[in-house]
Design an enzyme around this catalytic site. Structure first.
Site, PDB file in Angstrom:
ATOM      1  N   HIS A 260       6.149   1.672   4.122  1.00 21.93           N
ATOM      2  CA  HIS A 260       5.764   3.011   3.675  1.00 21.93           C
ATOM      3  C   HIS A 260       6.993   3.646   3.048  1.00 21.93           C
ATOM      4  CE1 HIS A 260       2.173   5.790   4.629  1.00 21.93           C
ATOM      5  NE2 HIS A 260       1.763   4.710   4.010  1.00 21.93           N
TER       6      HIS A 260
ATOM      7  N   HIS B  14       0.775  -2.856  -5.564  1.00 16.22           N
ATOM      8  CA  HIS B  14       0.747  -2.640  -4.124  1.00 16.22           C
ATOM      9  C   HIS B  14      -0.405  -3.370  -3.458  1.00 16.22           C
ATOM     10  CE1 HIS B  14       1.672  -0.463  -0.425  1.00 16.22           C
ATOM     11  NE2 HIS B  14       0.388  -0.180  -0.293  1.00 16.22           N
TER      12      HIS B  14
END
Length: 702
Positions: free
Chosen positions: A80, A34
């Protein structure tokens, strides 16, 4: 998730010792997929990010692009995804909060949002539950902070059932003299936290976002989801403006993934410095927090500012004025990135090694196979009803009516058209804004589908008379360790990069989200693109006026691959052949010129659902249309780069189109129906029936 043995060996070799527990968990998060883009960074060099208008490209919290010498915009996009599965309301809301703070950290004021949402099949109760929570979260947060949501997309596909996607883009506005970056400027300057206090919410969010979702993720991973407070975010927006007004900020970084540890280490590493940080100085809202909790908490509404020592008192005064917490947590320093806690050194590492030292993955890529099936025979009326009522092509009014899209008084064209338009009087221009992708396209053909996504977004701008200025992407994929999944991901990267380059649209930033796998399997490779362009004036909308004839401008497709019709009927064929690079660019120039001409009364792009959906969206309660085409391909093909035009001057249309093909479709009518003739078969739906078919989301969710 723990630090892999191979990574730990690298850390031990660099430090000359075993890492402390706080260091180990810091490396685990900052070297996660990430944060470090370990599987995707080797591919991202395919993008062209240069241009005279590009002030800051990839690598900062948001990109910066110039409208003129004195006026800049920021452009950023974020995902998200995992948090929005575990907690759809808070996951989506904090996605909005994060991209807005990325905008603030560049010295800009947020002026518009776009949200692109992807869920499992709409007929599944769980998909509708996620959709309802995500939309409510985005609406509540965006509306409360006073930033209009003006663009976006909502798609449904069975492969998102166990892993929805929530991608949010933001545009900010600033004058050239207010620009701030995330590059630390000087040793001896202070690091000041401003915003909410630090708690235990969002712990390990970066590592959580770098692994597949487990079957029990909705309960087991809930602590990794942040909880937002939009009213504090609004105060932070206004406080940030005051800090920039008084020139009190040397550099800034939003506390997002990996929290304070990520923001502060990246900020000093970018400037070639280290830091000395006292974790006990961080203002906390929970007792007995330990060092790694303080370092990695992803509590929302927090910013890290580099401040000259003589300005610290004023920064804290402004924070207090806006009822925000603040704390001087340390200094920009020469040497290592050092954190102390309870009088002991818990982190002492080279900052560049921490922020940029993660090794890249060398993964095998295999082009995924796509099954080929013939389209079953289907009657015209049945095909029209199926496509018009498909949740992917149906009206998304249920979604965007929940968003405040006019706050700020800049919105010149609202959601529901090809692109939103924002007034930018500071630069005497209008800014067009569009965002989206089509999972059917990229699932059928990752490379060609991604080229089509870029072409379609650029066509949206051209249909509003706008010239593309820049784009950012959110590249979503499954587990890259699976060769076919990584092959599909590579395909969308290359396809997006090639078409954006052909259209001279620099890709100035973006986000990568991998490991979007669940017990349902990997998601389709999904290249969300957000693109902005400039227009001299407002072009016509897409609703028919009834005073002109109808034409289609652009190069026709020759197949139904990736189309809504085939998705409904369970068929698959070759993806339509898109125009070559030079031809695609010429088509956009022609569309732009036509959209800006006074003889053009309405214009609307042809894409999702094909010509059938385009016309259904153009008819009104007062004006209809009668058109004729030769076959199903012409009616349902979704090849982008084409528009339907209502014009009063065919000679002007032909002249403006140049070598780009023009086909006469039919006429507008005084009656409220859409009449379609295909190879002699005729079907007509009135406006009420069209509205009923296209209102499937409203019918099911209200």
């Amino acid at each position: 998730m723990t630090l892999p043995d191979a990574d730990r060996d690298l850390v031990v070799a660099e430090l000359g010792r075993d890492p402390t527990p706080a260091e180990e968990i810091l490396f685990e998060n900052l070297w996660s997929e990430h944060c470090a883009y370990r599987s995707s960074r080797p591919l991202l060099s395919a993008f062209d990010s240069d241009g005279d208008q590009v002030v800051i490209g990839p690598g900062d919290d948001a990109a910066v692009v110039s409208l003129d010498d004195d006026t800049y915009i920021t452009l950023g996009i974020e995902s998200h995804n995992h948090p929005s599965y575990v907690d759809p309301y808070d996951g989506a809301a904090t996605g909005v909060g994060g991209i807005v703070r990325d905008t603030l950290s560049m010295g800009a004021y947020p002026i518009a949002l776009a949200d692109c949402l992807y869920f499992g099949d709409f007929d599944r109760e769980h998909s509708r539950y996620l959709l309802d929570g995500v939309v409510e979260g985005i609406a509540d947060y965006g509306n409360a902070i006073g930033v209009p949501t003006v663009a976006g997309a909502t798609s449904f596909h069975e492969k998102y059932e166990g892993n929805p996607l929530v991608n949010v883009a933001c545009v900010g506005l600033l004058s050239a003299d207010r620009l701030v970056t995330a590059v630390a400027q000087k040793a001896g300057n202070k690091l000041v936290l401003v915003g909410s206090s630090t708690g235990r919410d969002g712990l390990g969010g970066a590592s959580f976002a770098s692994e597949d979702l487990a079957e029990d993720a909705e309960t087991e991973d809930r602590p990794a989801v942040q909880v937002g407070d939009p009213y504090t975010e609004k105060l932070l927006i206004e406080c940030n403006e005051a800090l920039i007004d008084e020139d009190l900020v040397e550099s800034a970084r939003d506390l997002g993934a990996a929290g304070l540890g990520g923001a502060s280490s990246e900020l000093v590493a970018k400037g070639g410095f280290g830091a000395e940080i006292d974790l006990n100085a961080v203002h906390q809202r929970e007792p007995n927090m330990n060092a790694f909790e303080i370092l990695l908490s992803e509590s929302q509404e927090r910013m890290c500012y580099e401040v000259a020592p003589e300005n610290v008192e004023r920064v804290q005064e402004l924070a207090e004025r806006f009822d925000l917490g603040s704390a001087v947590i340390g200094d920009v320093a020469e040497g290592n990135y050092v954190c102390t806690f309870d009088g002991e050194t818990v982190v002492d590492v080279p900052p560049e090694f921490l922020a940029e030292g993660a090794p890249m993955n060398d993964l095998e890529a295999v082009e995924p196979e796509v099954a080929e099936r013939d389209l079953p025979e289907v009657a015209l009326a049945e095909a029209l009803e199926a496509v018009l009522s498909d949740p992917n092509t149906a009206s998304k009014e249920w979604v965007y009516r929940q968003y405040d899209h006019e706050v700020g008084l800049r919105t010149a064209r609202r959601p529901g058209d090809d692109a939103a338009l924002l007034d930018i009087p500071e630069a005497e221009t209008k800014l067009a804004f569009t965002a989206g992708a089509d999972p059917n396209w990229t699932d059928a053909a990752p490379y060609d589908g991604a080229r089509a996504v870029a072409f379609e977004n650029a066509t949206n701008l051209a249909a509003k008379g706008a010239k593309p200025l820049a784009a950012v992407d959110c590249l979503n994929g499954g587990n890259p360790e699976k060769p076919d999944v990584y092959g599909g991901f590579k395909g969308i990267v290359d396809g997006l990069a090639d078409m954006c380059s052909a259209l001279s649209v620099p890709v100035v930033g973006g986000n990568v989200s991998l490991y979007n796998d669940s017990v349902s399997g990997p998601i389709p490779p999904t290249p969300t693109l957000a693109m902005v362009g400039t227009a001299d004036r407002s072009s016509p909308g897409m609703s028919l006026s009834g005073e002109g004839d109808l034409f289609i401008v652009g190069y026709p497709g020759d197949a139904l691959g990736g189309s809504a019709l085939l998705q409904h009927e369970g068929g698959s064929d070759a993806f339509p052949a898109l125009p070559d690079d030079e031809t695609a660019a010429a088509a956009l120039e022609a569309i732009r010129a036509i959209a800006s001409d006074n003889s053009t009364l309405a214009v609307h792009d042809v894409s999702h659902g094909g010509l059938a959906v385009t016309l259904a969206e153009m008819v009104t309660e007062d004006v209809g249309a009668d058109i004729a085409v030769e076959n199903f391909v012409q009616l349902f093909d979704e090849t982008p780069g084409r528009v339907v035009v209502e014009s009063t001057d065919v000679d002007a249309l032909v002249s403006l189109a140049g070598d780009v093909p023009i086909y006469e479709l039919g006429t507008t009518t005084d009656d409220d129906y859409l009449g379609v003739t295909v190879d002699g078969d005729y079907v007509a739906f009135d406006a009420a029936k069209i509205a009923d078919l296209r209102g499937v989301l409203t019918h099911e969710l209200d």
